[in-house]
Write an enzyme that holds these catalytic residues in place. Structure first.
Site, PDB file in Angstrom:
ATOM      1  N   THR A 182     -10.455   9.190  44.331  1.00 32.84           N
ATOM      2  CA  THR A 182     -10.065  10.503  43.824  1.00 32.84           C
ATOM      3  C   THR A 182      -9.006  11.078  44.752  1.00 32.84           C
ATOM      4  O   THR A 182      -8.991  10.781  45.944  1.00 32.84           O
ATOM      5  CB  THR A 182     -11.259  11.472  43.831  1.00 32.84           C
ATOM      6  OG1 THR A 182     -11.740  11.557  45.175  1.00 32.84           O
ATOM      7  CG2 THR A 182     -12.362  10.986  42.919  1.00 32.84           C
ATOM      8  N   GLU A 329     -12.648   9.902  37.702  1.00 27.85           N
ATOM      9  CA  GLU A 329     -14.066   9.589  37.473  1.00 27.85           C
ATOM     10  C   GLU A 329     -14.369   9.243  36.022  1.00 27.85           C
ATOM     11  O   GLU A 329     -15.469   8.802  35.702  1.00 27.85           O
ATOM     12  CB  GLU A 329     -14.950  10.779  37.890  1.00 27.85           C
ATOM     13  CG  GLU A 329     -15.001  11.034  39.386  1.00 27.85           C
ATOM     14  CD  GLU A 329     -13.900  11.988  39.860  1.00 27.85           C
ATOM     15  OE1 GLU A 329     -12.846  12.067  39.190  1.00 27.85           O
ATOM     16  OE2 GLU A 329     -14.095  12.652  40.884  1.00 27.85           O
ATOM     17  N   LYS A 438     -11.814  35.150  41.415  1.00 28.70           N
ATOM     18  CA  LYS A 438     -12.960  35.992  41.086  1.00 28.70           C
ATOM     19  C   LYS A 438     -12.681  37.391  41.607  1.00 28.70           C
ATOM     20  O   LYS A 438     -12.821  37.670  42.797  1.00 28.70           O
ATOM     21  CB  LYS A 438     -14.227  35.402  41.705  1.00 28.70           C
ATOM     22  CG  LYS A 438     -15.422  35.564  40.800  1.00 28.70           C
ATOM     23  CD  LYS A 438     -16.577  34.722  41.287  1.00 28.70           C
ATOM     24  CE  LYS A 438     -17.768  34.878  40.347  1.00 28.70           C
ATOM     25  NZ  LYS A 438     -18.908  34.098  40.788  1.00 28.70           N
ATOM     26  N   TRP A 443     -14.326  36.542  36.418  1.00 28.42           N
ATOM     27  CA  TRP A 443     -13.449  35.375  36.502  1.00 28.42           C
ATOM     28  C   TRP A 443     -12.133  35.630  35.793  1.00 28.42           C
ATOM     29  O   TRP A 443     -12.108  36.101  34.664  1.00 28.42           O
ATOM     30  CB  TRP A 443     -14.132  34.165  35.852  1.00 28.42           C
ATOM     31  CG  TRP A 443     -15.147  33.534  36.738  1.00 28.42           C
ATOM     32  CD1 TRP A 443     -15.575  33.987  37.949  1.00 28.42           C
ATOM     33  CD2 TRP A 443     -15.875  32.331  36.482  1.00 28.42           C
ATOM     34  NE1 TRP A 443     -16.522  33.155  38.468  1.00 28.42           N
ATOM     35  CE2 TRP A 443     -16.730  32.133  37.592  1.00 28.42           C
ATOM     36  CE3 TRP A 443     -15.897  31.415  35.443  1.00 28.42           C
ATOM     37  CZ2 TRP A 443     -17.586  31.035  37.668  1.00 28.42           C
ATOM     38  CZ3 TRP A 443     -16.747  30.338  35.534  1.00 28.42           C
ATOM     39  CH2 TRP A 443     -17.583  30.142  36.630  1.00 28.42           C
TER      40      TRP A 443
HETATM   41  P1  AMP Z   1      -7.576  13.114  38.916  1.00 27.32           P
HETATM   42  O1  AMP Z   1      -8.910  12.580  39.186  1.00 27.32           O
HETATM   43  O2  AMP Z   1      -6.664  13.093  40.085  1.00 27.32           O
HETATM   44  O3  AMP Z   1      -6.983  12.501  37.710  1.00 27.32           O
HETATM   45  O4  AMP Z   1      -7.763  14.666  38.585  1.00 27.32           O
HETATM   46  C1  AMP Z   1      -8.551  15.098  37.526  1.00 27.32           C
HETATM   47  C2  AMP Z   1      -8.372  16.575  37.329  1.00 27.32           C
HETATM   48  O5  AMP Z   1      -7.046  16.856  36.863  1.00 27.32           O
HETATM   49  C3  AMP Z   1      -9.258  17.167  36.264  1.00 27.32           C
HETATM   50  O6  AMP Z   1     -10.550  17.428  36.743  1.00 27.32           O
HETATM   51  C4  AMP Z   1      -8.498  18.423  35.902  1.00 27.32           C
HETATM   52  O7  AMP Z   1      -8.726  19.455  36.829  1.00 27.32           O
HETATM   53  C5  AMP Z   1      -7.062  17.989  36.016  1.00 27.32           C
HETATM   54  N1  AMP Z   1      -6.544  17.629  34.694  1.00 27.32           N
HETATM   55  C6  AMP Z   1      -6.434  16.417  34.148  1.00 27.32           C
HETATM   56  N2  AMP Z   1      -5.886  16.488  32.914  1.00 27.32           N
HETATM   57  C7  AMP Z   1      -5.666  17.799  32.672  1.00 27.32           C
HETATM   58  C8  AMP Z   1      -5.137  18.537  31.569  1.00 27.32           C
HETATM   59  N3  AMP Z   1      -4.696  17.940  30.483  1.00 27.32           N
HETATM   60  N4  AMP Z   1      -5.080  19.876  31.687  1.00 27.32           N
HETATM   61  C9  AMP Z   1      -5.501  20.516  32.799  1.00 27.32           C
HETATM   62  N5  AMP Z   1      -5.997  19.877  33.868  1.00 27.32           N
HETATM   63  C10 AMP Z   1      -6.085  18.537  33.807  1.00 27.32           C
END
Ligand code: AMP
Length: 540
Positions: A182, A329, A438, A443
């Site tokens: 991650t 994930e 917040k 929120w």
């Molecule tokens: P990663 O594991 O680096 O791919 O990050 C995942 C995170 O990216 C998610 O939990 C979201 O917070 C953000 N994310 C992924 N796709 C989107 C989307 N289409 N719109 C907004 N946030 C997104």
């Protein structure tokens, strides 16, 4: 009980063999570092994956061993994607944008035995390799004749003498195939282990018309890096269907990508919003310069695609954005913002907010959202709660048993995204749980404010984050990057967004920046913004 159907394992090996058998001559095009184009075929990729498996075996790589890649998007990286898991080893894709200290941590944590590295990334490797004692061999993907460091292997020299056939082992479909870490903005990155089965099931769903609809006739350009969440599974979807693949190599600027899309007749391209913002600006400058008539979908995910961008592509250039949500994930696709039949014929006022949402869950992905106390919330499109997901390509744990607090006792993964879910199942991310503002206990959705700000014609990008406040605890602050040659004042921007929100949502301050700090995968780095400007309101 009678036996039912064959227990046929879902493995990446099948995808590799299938691509070579059914689409042997279909091309894989890669842009090299020197910008020239390299062309190969599925048949050659398969043969070379076999040679690679022999070579790795001779270097001592066996079942379950980790082979790391530190590479841009190109056909040799594709050989690693397919060949390493097919031989029963595990491909660990290293994120080349990380700091060397983080790379050393991750490579050690995963216990990488071999690292395969782009020649151009050798200087980066040199900064951390001494801190990764588990690595026994380094293999270099060369593009020049420059001499290699001592004891490093040349990929091509290793492959050349090997046979283009390999007796692939019978694998358990639940065996590990890949590891991705991650890109956590806090704490150490955590490893997610993708199984063959999760990858294959995800691949099949990616080929459904209601997701990306990848098909044999497609020409797929993954701009999303192969080190990030398996390039959103697109290399596997292309293998499953026999689609043509186009890889941008290290050239990820808007002009290079747009040229490649036009020249290779790309039908589907995928990447994070930043890339597409740049491309939209380029097209707006000179709408007739590129022929993008073959492009049927631009998949945007990884961060929120602003509605103004989605609208701009379609209204001004006839290009369709497919907005998708996913995470490392979730291997990675979770939901896609397709407009359902019931809304299809309705105007932009109805369909644009749907296309800009995070969509509804793909088949076999289940969603729910919960409040602070863990109560499951109704799907009313209003109440905000943390999104939880489960499904066959959702992680059941992190590598080495870390981060157990992200998994609920009843079998859900806590995404850390704060969402609303409406009656149709459409998700709307209002924040990352840790980015939520917040104010006086209420929120405020930073994402909604960002979208509104980005619909102003002078705004290129906007990030809203929490500033500390004596009375309200937190108040929203906006960091804004203006388009080149455009201007706007704080008052104009506030006036622009005011009609859409309650008064207490309005940012207390607008900070104009040259660029917004980003994570290694292109997301706004709000922790940095808070570090730099979080106390702005305190000392007034
Ligand atoms: P990663 O594991 O680096 O791919 O990050 C995942 C995170 O990216 C998610 O939990 C979201 O917070 C953000 N994310 C992924 N796709 C989107 C989307 N289409 N719109 C907004 N946030 C997104």
């Amino acid at each position: 009980m009678h036996a039912t159907m064959m227990n046929f394992p879902l493995t990446i090996t099948h995808l590799l063999e299938r691509a070579a058998r059914y689409s042997p001559r279909r091309e894989i095009v890669s842009r090299r570092h020197d910008r020239s184009l390299h062309r190969t075929t599925w048949s050659e990729v398969r043969d070379r994956s076999c040679r690679l498996a022999h070579a790795l075996e001779k270097l001592g790589v066996g079942r379950g061993d980790r082979v790391a890649s530190l590479a841009w998007n190109h056909s040799r990286h594709l050989e690693l994607y397919l060949g390493v898991p097919s031989m029963g080893a595990v491909l660990h894709t290293l994120n080349l944008r990380l700091h060397p200290t983080e790379l050393a941590y991750i490579a050690r944590h995963a216990g990488d035995k071999v690292i395969v590295v782009d020649e151009t990334l050798l200087p980066l490797l040199a900064k951390f390799i001494d801190h990764v004692p588990c690595v026994e061999q380094v293999i270099v993907l060369r593009e020049t004749d420059a001499p290699l460091p001592d004891r490093y292997y040349d990929y091509e020299a290793l492959l050349a003498p090997e046979a283009p056939h390999y007796d692939w082992p019978a694998l358990d479909e639940n065996a590990a195939a890949m590891i991705c870490y991650t890109s956590g903005t806090t704490g150490n990155p955590k490893g997610v282990v993708y199984s063959h089965r999760s990858t294959v099931l995800h691949t099949l769903v990616e080929c459904m018309a209601d997701t990306f609809g990848v098909a044999e006739r497609d020409v797929v350009l993954p701009v999303v890096p192969m080190f990030h969440a398996a390039a959103w599974g697109l290399p596997f979807a292309a293998a499953a269907t026999g689609a043509k693949l186009v890889f941008p190599g290290p050239h990820l600027d808007a002009l290079s990508i747009t040229e490649l899309m036009a020249a290779e007749r790309v039908t589907l391209a995928a990447g994070v919003p930043t890339i597409w913002l740049g491309i939209l600006a380029l097209l707006d400058q000179d709408p007739k310069r590129f022929d993008l008539s073959t492009v049927r979908a631009m998949v945007i995910g990884g961060a929120a695609a602003p509605a103004a961008m989605i609208h701009g592509f379609r209204a001004r250039h006839g290009l369709d954005v497919v907005h998708a949500w996913g995470m490392t994930e979730t291997n990675p696709l979770g939901s896609v913002a397709k407009v359902k039949h019931a809304f299809e014929d309705q105007g932009d006022e109805v369909t644009l907010p749907i296309r800009a949402s995070q969509g509804y869950a793909s088949v076999f992905v289940e969603t729910r959202h919960v409040d602070d106390r863990g109560n499951v919330l109704p799907w009313d499109g209003v109440q905000m709660g943390e999104l939880e997901v489960r499904g066959p390509w959702v992680a059941s744990s992190y590598l080495a048993g870390e981060g157990t607090d992200r998994f609920t006792a009843d079998g859900w993964f806590k995404t850390g995204d704060v969402v609303t879910i409406d009656a149709e199942g459409y998700l709307r991310i209002t924040d990352r749980a840790k980015d939520v503002v917040k104010s006086g206990g209420e929120w405020i959705s930073s994402v909604a404010l960002e979208n509104a700000l980005m619909s102003h014609p002078a705004v290129l990008e906007a990030a809203v984050f929490a500033g500390r406040h004596e009375k309200w605890d937190e108040r929203p602050l906006a960091a804004v990057v203006l388009k080149p040659g455009r201007s706007a004042t704080r008052e104009e921007l506030i006036e622009h967004i005011a009609p859409s929100f309650a008064k207490f949502w309005m940012p207390d301050e607008v900070i104009f920046l040259e660029q917004i700090p980003r994570t290694s995968t292109g997301k706004f780095l709000k922790t940095k913004l808070r570090e730099l400007y979080g106390d702005l309101l305190l000392n007034r």
